[in-house]
Scaffold this motif. Structure first.
Motif, PDB file in Angstrom:
ATOM      1  N   PHE A  12      -7.531   5.743  53.006  1.00 31.80           N
ATOM      2  CA  PHE A  12      -8.711   5.794  52.133  1.00 31.80           C
ATOM      3  C   PHE A  12      -9.970   6.185  52.910  1.00 31.80           C
ATOM      4  O   PHE A  12     -10.599   7.215  52.648  1.00 31.80           O
ATOM      5  CB  PHE A  12      -8.883   4.433  51.461  1.00 31.80           C
ATOM      6  CG  PHE A  12     -10.101   4.296  50.592  1.00 31.80           C
ATOM      7  CD1 PHE A  12     -10.506   5.312  49.734  1.00 31.80           C
ATOM      8  CD2 PHE A  12     -10.847   3.120  50.617  1.00 31.80           C
ATOM      9  CE1 PHE A  12     -11.635   5.170  48.911  1.00 31.80           C
ATOM     10  CE2 PHE A  12     -11.967   2.956  49.811  1.00 31.80           C
ATOM     11  CZ  PHE A  12     -12.360   3.995  48.967  1.00 31.80           C
ATOM     12  N   GLU A 191      -9.031   5.925  46.723  1.00 34.21           N
ATOM     13  CA  GLU A 191      -8.083   4.879  47.102  1.00 34.21           C
ATOM     14  C   GLU A 191      -6.868   4.957  46.205  1.00 34.21           C
ATOM     15  O   GLU A 191      -6.981   4.892  44.983  1.00 34.21           O
ATOM     16  CB  GLU A 191      -8.714   3.498  47.010  1.00 34.21           C
ATOM     17  CG  GLU A 191      -7.767   2.417  47.515  1.00 34.21           C
ATOM     18  CD  GLU A 191      -8.458   1.100  47.796  1.00 34.21           C
ATOM     19  OE1 GLU A 191      -7.936   0.334  48.618  1.00 34.21           O
ATOM     20  OE2 GLU A 191      -9.508   0.837  47.185  1.00 34.21           O
ATOM     21  N   SER A 197      -3.729  -2.814  48.237  1.00 39.96           N
ATOM     22  CA  SER A 197      -5.176  -2.907  48.205  1.00 39.96           C
ATOM     23  C   SER A 197      -5.608  -4.280  47.717  1.00 39.96           C
ATOM     24  O   SER A 197      -4.981  -4.852  46.833  1.00 39.96           O
ATOM     25  CB  SER A 197      -5.760  -1.833  47.274  1.00 39.96           C
ATOM     26  OG  SER A 197      -7.158  -2.017  47.128  1.00 39.96           O
ATOM     27  N   SER A 202     -10.678  -1.166  43.016  1.00 38.54           N
ATOM     28  CA  SER A 202      -9.361  -0.616  42.709  1.00 38.54           C
ATOM     29  C   SER A 202      -8.736  -1.340  41.519  1.00 38.54           C
ATOM     30  O   SER A 202      -8.154  -0.714  40.619  1.00 38.54           O
ATOM     31  CB  SER A 202      -8.447  -0.728  43.933  1.00 38.54           C
ATOM     32  OG  SER A 202      -7.166  -0.214  43.658  1.00 38.54           O
TER      33      SER A 202
END
Length: 340
Positions: A12, A191, A197, A202
């Motif tokens: 990312f 991302e 994550s 996100s």
């Protein structure tokens, strides 16, 4: 023209940094084992910049393969992102985190020294401030961590301090990130929703795109304005540009040094602030439910970024609204990340 080796360059933050490096006419060599990223990133980087980075699928634990890359290219500096990064996962498989992050870094440092490369920008984290300090965090605060992931960052910072003391040829910038969010404004890189994550944004974008029914908000009774946790959210492009500023400092200084820099906005936003700002930026409603606090979470975490402003000439450009808009632009165009 300088050649920069970027470990973890398809991740990312790494991918956004590679874009900015190419835009500023650096040659870029990426090494990444793709354990938590996707090779499609390389095609997207070309689409954005009209330039390509050289890529090697190499694990830092593979000393022979890494040495081959250094032998083939005249590397001027290294930006080190590669490492396992999920706080929660690190509590379940701590030894894997210690082996991967610590051993991989030690091998990288040894190979760098063997090839006469001593300029390094290290991807550290605000996790090194632990839970005993009070926001805003400053670089001189004592370091600790509440997770194995964070402890690997603390340990690696100590590795690098010791390396510098033992050999003053080293010139090192320790960049302590706060909460990277957003995406490139093109919507081509961001991302990956399929990667591991723990990023609030996100999860919000996954709710907005229909992959999750609601957002779990952990803790509604903190001593903050609205009861939810407060964090320092920074646009990933601002973060990427911070690495360029750090490289420029390393290249320009006549006296070698090792310095830590906070990369954050200096302002905290609560979880509900982020949800409301995202709803306005995306024209989507984000259902959420307040859950019990998670063990180890703290009420507030945000940076004092003045040192980076003074010594690197770096400051943020993008607002929380822009972060939300760019994150939604990425997710809506790539609902399944790079597998879309």
């Amino acid at each position: 023209m300088k050649t920069i080796l970027v470990t973890g360059g398809t991740g990312f933050i790494g991918s956004h940094t590679c874009v900015e490096l190419l835009n500023q006419s650096y040659d870029v060599v990426i090494v990444d084992n793709l354990c938590n990223s996707h090779s499609e990133v390389l095609n997207r980087i070309v689409s954005i910049t009209d330039k390509s980075a050289t890529f090697y699928e190499v694990d830092l634990l593979d000393r022979v393969a890494l040495n081959t890359v250094f032998t083939k290219y005249q590397i001027d500096a290294v930006i080190h992102f590669a490492g396992l990064k999920a706080v929660g996962e690190s509590t379940h498989i701590p030894l894997s985190y210690y082996h991967n992050n610590l051993t991989g870094t030690l091998i990288l440092l040894d190979v760098m020294a063997n090839h006469g490369v001593f300029d390094l920008v290290f991807s550290s984290s605000a996790a090194v401030y632990g839970d005993d300090n009070s926001a805003p965090y400053q670089e001189h605060f004592p370091l600790s961590s509440t997770s194995p992931y964070g402890r690997t960052k603390v340990m690696i910072e100590q590795f690098l301090q010791d390396a510098f003391v033992s050999d003053p040829r080293w010139s090192i910038a320790l960049l302590r990130y706060f909460n990277p969010v957003g995406a490139h404004p093109s919507g081509l890189i961001g991302e990956d929703a399929n990667a591991i994550s723990t990023n609030l944004m996100s999860f919000i974008t996954q709710v907005a795109v229909g992959q999750r029914k609601f957002l779990s908000v952990f803790g509604g009774d903190y001593p903050t304005a609205d009861g939810t946790g407060v964090r320092d959210y920074i646009h990933v492009v601002d973060l990427a540009l911070g690495h360029i500023k750090a490289l420029e400092k390393l290249a320009s200084q006549t006296v070698k040094s090792i310095d830590a820099y906070n990369l954050g906005t200096g302002q905290g936003s609560s979880v509900l602030d982020v949800i409301q700002t995202f709803e306005k930026a995306s024209n989507r409603v984000i259902p959420y439910e307040i859950m019990p606090r998670r063990s180890g979470d703290i009420a507030e975490s945000y940076a004092n970024p003045q040192k980076a402003a003074n010594e690197l000439g770096w400051k943020v450009q993008f607002s929380l609204e822009t972060m939300c808009r760019d994150a939604w632009n990425w997710q809506s165009k790539n609902p399944n990340g790079y597998h879309s």
